[in-house]
Design an enzyme around this catalytic site. Structure first.
Site, PDB file in Angstrom:
ATOM      1  N   CYS A  38       0.703  -1.190   0.026  1.00 49.10           N
ATOM      2  CA  CYS A  38       0.113  -0.018   0.098  1.00 49.10           C
ATOM      3  C   CYS A  38       0.930   1.249  -0.006  1.00 49.10           C
ATOM      4  O   CYS A  38       1.438   1.698   0.994  1.00 49.10           O
ATOM      5  CB  CYS A  38      -0.898  -0.156   1.295  1.00 49.10           C
ATOM      6  SG  CYS A  38      -1.388   1.573   1.766  1.00 49.10           S
ATOM      7  N   CYS A  41       0.001   4.060   2.513  1.00 50.74           N
ATOM      8  CA  CYS A  41       0.580   3.542   3.942  1.00 50.74           C
ATOM      9  C   CYS A  41       1.967   4.149   4.279  1.00 50.74           C
ATOM     10  O   CYS A  41       2.457   4.265   5.325  1.00 50.74           O
ATOM     11  CB  CYS A  41       0.489   2.131   4.030  1.00 50.74           C
ATOM     12  SG  CYS A  41      -1.239   1.430   3.983  1.00 50.74           S
TER      13      CYS A  41
END
Length: 115
Positions: A38, A41
């Site tokens: 991700c 993230c």
């Protein structure tokens, strides 16, 4: 120092670790549900960590990799990453999904600490 007691951020090892260090923690804890794949993230994580460190131990941060801890992700209804939960006395009192800037993160933390 780097002793676990001084560190305001930790990685959750398993369900019982989460129970011990998050649910049963007398301090408020922000839980960063993230994943290796991700991109956002990787931006949010360090930014949130920095903001948590600035609170000097008033709030802690638990990092949960959703691929390692699918059960926790399901239990807390995390459908997208990054998802950040604010927990106090084992209850989720606040949450957000996605990227926030430092001002927004600071407001989120202040609200949790003050609540």
């Amino acid at each position: 120092g780097t002793s676990p007691a001084c560190r305001s951020t930790f990685n959750v090892q398993d369900g019982s670790d989460f129970q011990d260090r998050v649910v049963n923690n007398p301090k408020p804890v922000v839980v960063d549900f993230h994943a290796q794949w991700c991109g956002p993230c990787k931006i949010l994580g360090p930014r949130l960590e920095k903001m948590v460190a600035k609170q000097e131990g008033k709030v802690l941060m638990a990092k949960v990799d959703i691929d390692d801890h699918t059960d926790l992700a399901i239990e807390y209804e995390v459908s997208a990453v990054p998802t950040v939960l604010a927990m106090k006395n084992g209850d989720v009192v606040d949450k957000f999904v996605g990227i926030k800037d430092e001002d927004q993160l600071e407001a989120f933390l202040k609200k949790l600490i003050g609540a």
